[in-house]
Design a protein around this motif. Structure first.
Motif, PDB file in Angstrom:
ATOM      1  N   PHE A 139      -2.441   5.211  -8.566  1.00  4.86           N
ATOM      2  CA  PHE A 139      -2.696   4.073  -7.710  1.00  4.86           C
ATOM      3  C   PHE A 139      -2.887   2.852  -8.564  1.00  4.86           C
ATOM      4  CE2 PHE A 139      -3.356   3.334  -3.316  1.00  4.86           C
ATOM      5  CZ  PHE A 139      -2.849   4.493  -2.795  1.00  4.86           C
ATOM      6  N   VAL A 145       0.831  -1.208   0.000  1.00  2.99           N
ATOM      7  CA  VAL A 145       0.000   0.000   0.000  1.00  2.99           C
ATOM      8  C   VAL A 145       0.864   1.256   0.000  1.00  2.99           C
ATOM      9  CG1 VAL A 145      -1.515   1.351   1.515  1.00  2.99           C
ATOM     10  CG2 VAL A 145      -2.082  -1.006   0.994  1.00  2.99           C
ATOM     11  N   THR A 146       1.843   1.276   0.879  1.00  2.00           N
ATOM     12  CA  THR A 146       2.618   2.510   1.002  1.00  2.00           C
ATOM     13  C   THR A 146       3.608   2.670  -0.147  1.00  2.00           C
ATOM     14  OG1 THR A 146       4.117   1.375   2.500  1.00  2.00           O
ATOM     15  CG2 THR A 146       2.400   2.722   3.499  1.00  2.00           C
ATOM     16  N   HIS A 176       2.881   2.161  -3.210  1.00  2.00           N
ATOM     17  CA  HIS A 176       2.203   2.661  -4.395  1.00  2.00           C
ATOM     18  C   HIS A 176       2.185   4.153  -4.552  1.00  2.00           C
ATOM     19  CE1 HIS A 176      -0.062  -0.854  -6.275  1.00  2.00           C
ATOM     20  NE2 HIS A 176       1.138  -1.180  -5.896  1.00  2.00           N
ATOM     21  N   GLU A 177       1.768   4.840  -3.532  1.00  2.00           N
ATOM     22  CA  GLU A 177       1.568   6.250  -3.758  1.00  2.00           C
ATOM     23  C   GLU A 177       2.878   6.996  -3.925  1.00  2.00           C
ATOM     24  OE1 GLU A 177      -1.202   9.871  -2.389  1.00  2.00           O
ATOM     25  OE2 GLU A 177      -0.501   8.497  -0.856  1.00  2.00           O
TER      26      GLU A 177
END
Lengths: 182, 303
Positions: free
Chosen positions: B57, B37-38, B40-41
């Motif tokens: 994303f 998750v982290t 990706h951005e």
């Protein structure tokens, strides 16, 4: 840019991970859906880390995100999926036993599922996540009073649905399914 | 009193007992997801040029699909701390199933794969390192079913993973090039043709950290001015008032959900178009995602 955000996210993530995975598993019929919901919830949260509240409020906020993600997921909106094999596996583990195979639970389950989605969510947040009314209000973005009124109505509808399903609830002896009672 | 009973009645329906936890926040699944998750951005590439990739994303499955198309499979792996080095390779009618629980022993794994007819080259590099590219010629057209995307080891959730390779589908001269990086790194799989250079570990490029944040958030330049659903005219007037700059990005809805940012952004945008999202990368430059029509729900947030 402020560097405390990743740390803040990580702290909230660690606090909420067990709760959000449970939340998703309780609401999804399939572990894959639950994994999607968990992954997407944290992906959205990371994307909006700016809005992430401090402390315990963060968990309530994440419940709110999860609720919306869940709704979108079952509308067929499966975009931005960040599932990992590990997450799939962990959630599959939670599906090892099926909770409502007993006759009583089956009847209760049917009654519960017959309720409108909003009712079910309110009742679940109370019964499953064990949230207080004030916390539910924060999760759902409602006033405390609105939660109180809606909860009252939801309970009434649940009570009626249970009666129709032949389940009678009593304080002392727990559940007495009428099918088996006599 | 009756009310309490109804709530009690539905408690046992919960798959995870009420008040209980689902996943383990310090387990491999939680760590893998956090990394995923982290990553990706902040690792969204280098600005408008790579925006051909469209969404910042990019979902993991899409990344996997793109990677597959290019002959690469990259997946994050997370292994149990302190687990003994182990892997298992089984051959059944040309189909090799590899189960890996720990990646320390790359040379032994390579030997075993070769014994079974998989022309494999397995390297292990420390965290943050990669093999110097290019090592050889990438095969662009990979036979369908040559190898599977890594999946769970049945009955062992959260411990390593397994993948299948169909040894019958290799063409002469092809090599399965497999690099495993670090304990919490990832694996990269290439199919190459012809000679493949030995792995020369070099530092992997650190993804350029591009922090996007909501322009309407607490610290954003448009704090206190929610934009979603407002017209371009309204938002631009506020932007001028606050002495900010704006970039308008016309988004297209994907039929399957989500949205895309087409690379050709020379469509004139009317004042009556609708703004759905405002983000800023550098202070004062606001990126507005807009559509011509008003939609039932926000295509960016899905709400």
């Amino acid at each position: 840019m402020d560097d405390e955000r990743p740390a803040r996210f990580e702290a909230a993530y660690h606090r909420a991970y067990g709760l959000i995975t449970a939340y998703a598993a309780r609401r999804c019929g399939e572990p894959q859906d639950a994994a999607d919901v968990v992954a997407e919830t944290f992906a959205v949260a990371w994307r909006r880390v700016e809005e992430l509240p401090e402390g315990d409020e963060a968990t309530l906020w994440l419940y709110g995100v999860a609720r919306k993600v869940l709704a979108n997921h079952f509308r067929g909106d499966n975009r931005r999926r960040s599932r990992t094999a590990e997450l799939d596996a962990e959630l599959a583990d939670l599906y090892g036993h099926c909770p409502d195979t007993e006759v009583e639970l089956d009847a209760i389950g049917r009654a519960f599922r017959s309720l409108p989605g909003d009712d079910r969510e309110l009742l679940s947040l109370l019964a499953w996540e064990g949230l207080e009314r004030e916390e539910i209000a924060k999760v759902l973005g409602l006033s405390r009073n609105a939660v109180r009124i809606r909860l009252h109505r939801a309970r009434r509808r649940l009570s009626r649905a249970l009666a129709e399903a032949g389940v009678h609830v009593s304080t002392r002896s727990g559940l007495v399914p009428s099918k088996r009672a006599l | 009193m009756k009310n309490i009973d109804e709530i009690e009645a539905i408690r046992p329906l919960a798959r995870v007992e009420p008040g209980g936890l689902g996943g383990d926040p310090s387990g491999p699944a939680a760590r893998a997801l956090l990394a995923e998750v982290t990553a990706h951005e902040s690792a969204s590439g280098s600005g408008p040029v790579t925006m051909r990739a469209r969404r910042r994303f990019r979902p993991a499955w899409l990344a996997a699909a793109v990677a597959l198309a290019a002959g690469i499979v990259a997946v994050p792996i997370v292994l149990r701390d302190g687990a003994p080095s182990s892997y298992a390779v089984n051959l059944d009618d040309g189909m090799v199933t590899i189960q890996i629980r720990d990646f320390d022993d790359a040379p032994a794994l390579q030997r075993r794969l070769r014994e079974l007819g998989v022309p494999a080259l397995v390297d292990h590099v420390p965290t943050g390192m990669m093999c110097r590219e290019p090592r050889g010629e990438h095969v662009q057209t990979i036979p369908r079913g040559l190898y599977s995307v890594p999946e769970n080891i049945p009955g062992e959730p959260g411990r390593g993973w397994q993948m299948r390779i169909n040894t019958k589908l290799f063409n002469p001269g092809e090599t399965f090039v497999w690099t495993i990086s670090g304990q919490y790194g990832g694996t990269t799989t290439y199919l190459m043709r012809g000679p493949v250079a030995p792995c020369e570990p070099v530092p992997a490029p650190t993804p350029k950290v591009l922090v996007y944040h909501s322009a309407t958030g607490k610290n954003g330049s448009l704090a206190g001015f929610p934009v979603d659903g407002k017209t371009v005219g309204e938002v631009m007037s506020e932007i001028r008032k606050r002495d900010l700059k704006a970039v308008l990005v016309v988004i297209e809805l994907n039929p399957s959900g989500g949205f895309a940012e087409p690379s050709d952004q020379d469509i004139p945008v009317g004042d009556d178009w609708i703004v759905w999202d405002a983000e800023e990368r550098s202070k004062g430059v606001i990126r507005l995602r807009v559509t011509e029509e008003r939609l039932d729900r926000n295509p960016v947030t899905g709400e």
